[in-house]
Design an enzyme around this catalytic site. Sequence first.
Site: not given
Length: 374
Positions: A15, A75, A94, A96, A118, A268, A270
């Site tokens: 991505r 990411k 993101y 996380h 997120e 889940s 991540d």
Amino acid sequence: MIVGLPKEIKDNEYRVGLVPAGVRALTDAGHTVLVERGAGEGSGFEDSLYQRAGAKILDSADDVWAEAEMIVKVKEPIEPEYKRMREGQILFTYLHLAPDRELTRQLLERKVTGIAYETITDRHGHLPLLTPMSEVAGRMAVQIGAHYLEKMGGGRGVLLGGVPGVPAARVVILGGGVVGTNAAKIAVGMGAQVTIIDKDLDRLRELDDIFLSRITTLASNSYSIHEAISHADLIIGAVLIPGAAAPKLVTRSMLKDVPNGAVIIDVSVDQGGCIETTHPTTHSDPTYYVEGVLHYCVANMPGAVPRTSTFALTNATLPYALKLANLGFLKAISEDKGLRAGVNTYAGHITYQAVAESQNLPYTPLEELVEDLA
């Protein structure tokens, strides 16, 4: 503002944080966009498309990170990228952070402004930047699970939809949110027997209406979960507590009662995973077994379908990137409380409570660090 678009370097991550249309929107607004050479190739965007949209192509990630005031990624940074982050730089991606102590430490020590996709909210309290990837991951979870249930995939040798005279596979989905709902859509469409487990009874009523009683719903408790997975062919972990580590709903001891060759897809992962035996895997080495149960715990599942995922993600992220670039960080978070909720680290402090609590570290409200923040 100078906006940087580096190439993703996580295992098999194809991505990219901006499509050429997003670059055009930023450059039309007067901003400079620096794109690492080859950043968009995995999603089908050649450098020439970015150049025609007004971007400047740089040869290395080091150059992009060194010049950019805001880095737009997909990411979270991994070890080779840590040294590139610098004080005051906006990192929009993101993150996380809850299960990732080392990345949290790096962001704090380097005083990076970490804005996590997120945890950004909209006016309804939803998570608009997490939703598109949750939709992709939920739908992928079933097709991946169907593959690994095949004998050659390492599973029980069960066809998800069955055939006349032979029962369909039993799919148990832990969590009735965006991931769980999208997983159920695909599983029901393929003819599986689907059970969704959630603690929110109102949500279970909604799901019962959505699927016209074609699914079974269960209120979440350890007994119901244990009983359901004991008969499951495919278990999908779809639990989310925004910004926090996922609760461990399935223990290792429970797996002893799950049929050998059953498959777990823990979306889940991540946020640490909702299965006790979960640990992150990669697209290069995606599976492992515990108690005879195949685990698939790839932490960037949507990266396998980058063309779809990149468009879905950037449709949601671009308005926020434009707001940050047009207004600057302080004015943008002052005017948009939902965007403010995305700020996980600022000036060496953790500014998102769930992250701080997950890591047992101090939490500092952003309002204490920024003057005149309404």
